[in-house]
Design an enzyme around this catalytic site. Structure first.
Site: not given
Lengths: 270, 270
Positions: A67, A139, A222
């Site tokens: 990605k 999200q 992350d």
């Protein structure tokens, strides 16, 4: 060459398919059949953008690719485009030829939601009744929708830095037949399952604000430096992850490991 | 979205355009306007393939993206496909959206040839007369063709581990009006410019086989462990590179730096 534009993903990928794909790749990773490559993530010095590549290979499914994309913080305000932009490129594992290009924005949202849903399916107590949400951004609604399908939750409680944003979560919960309640962080003690999905760089949830036996899915961290829960909470928990190397370097476990509260060996592969 | 299949590259990209593009990006790198991201390169444990990503950003030209692909050693024998397979993906630097997908095989060959040609144009002596080639594989013909356009070479001399493969270089040289001669490594002392383009993991060319003032372009070493020339040769040379970090870690300078013969500071940015 297969090209799947972003606008087609919604009609092609269901939550169920995303769940099954994530469950299968976690199993492949645990079996040593699939792994992630080192993550490239660069502040490119243009538009304050973060750009990079997340690649990997699943030998069991012969899925090879990456990605590419990142975070363009001014997209929405200046261009009406979403800030997270990504594209998935797949390669033929037998020849190295490019095989498919797939819009990655909705895919990322569904995948991330599926990851916490898989953890709930396999690790949360069967009779979980209250689902807690920390964070109410774009999200968070995806995480909540996927989580609600895993247990017969009787109630959803939610906290957000800006409580006025909790309306979206309330709609998603009530659509699924679960009443919603906005709470303070101390109210999270009622939850059997908690999902944190923020972009925080400081602990939000304290170790004492969580009841014993609660399943936590910390989804927001992350990047090196990000953090959602107090490091001491990990020392009291059993910690699972899909990939230990990432969990202790850029994931929620980075702080507890850095402080010596837990070691890399305490982080279990799912 | 712009898609340029591999078969179209030959009709679109000239050696001159490749030369100008490489010259411009080297200048942008020297000005701090362009840089490469960390290279990802993985032995994926399938088909003995090496796969990875080389990304970068050129702020001056707003060129953002990566080349993905690698080396599939059984492609040619088993499938009639070339072993090196790569695809270039470009992104809009203002939004992060994917913008172009371009076949990268011929592009890589022309770019690599242009890189040594640029070094010859700017660093070799003006009156260079003899061009030496070490290596005679697929890529060597590209290097030779581009190099011959940089100086009025009167002769090409060539060495290869398998001398019977030198015929291709002979054809390329004679097409450009330069006679060709196969030589031993000691014969390389005659060369004013030498290009090495092999996949060797041991030094081929000795320090004493090169005359003072010779311009060497060491093109083959792109991986930790590879080597084309004796490390001592770098200690006697002035060493230039497009990117110091890569030169001392995965390029020809890695061995001289590791042995302490030169330091990172002795490697000059072009």
């Amino acid at each position: 060459m297969i090209i799947v534009p972003e606008r087609e993903i919604g009609g092609l990928l269901t939550r169920e398919a995303a769940f099954e794909a994530v469950e299968r790749v976690f199993a492949a990773m645990a079996a040593g059949e699939a792994y992630n490559f080192p993550v490239v993530r660069e502040a490119i010095g243009h538009e304050d953008a973060l750009y990079g590549f997340k690649g990997g290979f699943d030998r069991s499914g012969l899925t090879l690719g990456l990605k590419a994309g990142g975070y363009w913080p001014h997209n929405l305000a200046q261009r009406g485009e979403i800030n997270h932009q990504s594209t998935v490129f797949l390669f033929d594992a037998d020849t190295g030829k490019a095989q498919a290009m797939v819009g990655g924005n909705l895919l990322t949202a569904l995948r991330t939601a599926a990851a916490s849903a898989v953890s709930i399916r396999h690790l949360a107590r069967e009779d979980a009744q209250v689902l807690g949400m920390i964070g109410a951004g774009h999200q968070a609604a995806f995480q909540l929708r996927a989580a609600l399908e895993q247990r017969a939750f009787k109630k959803v409680i939610g906290w957000n830095l800006h409580p006025e944003m909790l309306g979206t979560l309330e709609s998603v919960a009530e659509e699924a037949g679960a009443p919603f309640e906005a709470v303070g962080l101390d109210g999270m003690g009622e939850a059997d399952v908690i999902i944190s999905i923020t972009s925080s760089f400081d602990a939000i949830l304290g170790a004492d604000q969580v009841s014993p036996g609660t399943h936590l899915a910390c989804m927001g961290t992350d990047t090196k430096g990000k953090q959602e829960v107090e490091a001491g909470l990990l020392a009291r928990a059993t910690v699972f992850t899909d990939e230990v190397a990432q969990a202790v370097s850029i994931g929620e476990a980075q702080h507890a490991v850095a402080k010596g509260l837990i070691s890399e060996g305490d982080v279990h592969q799912l």
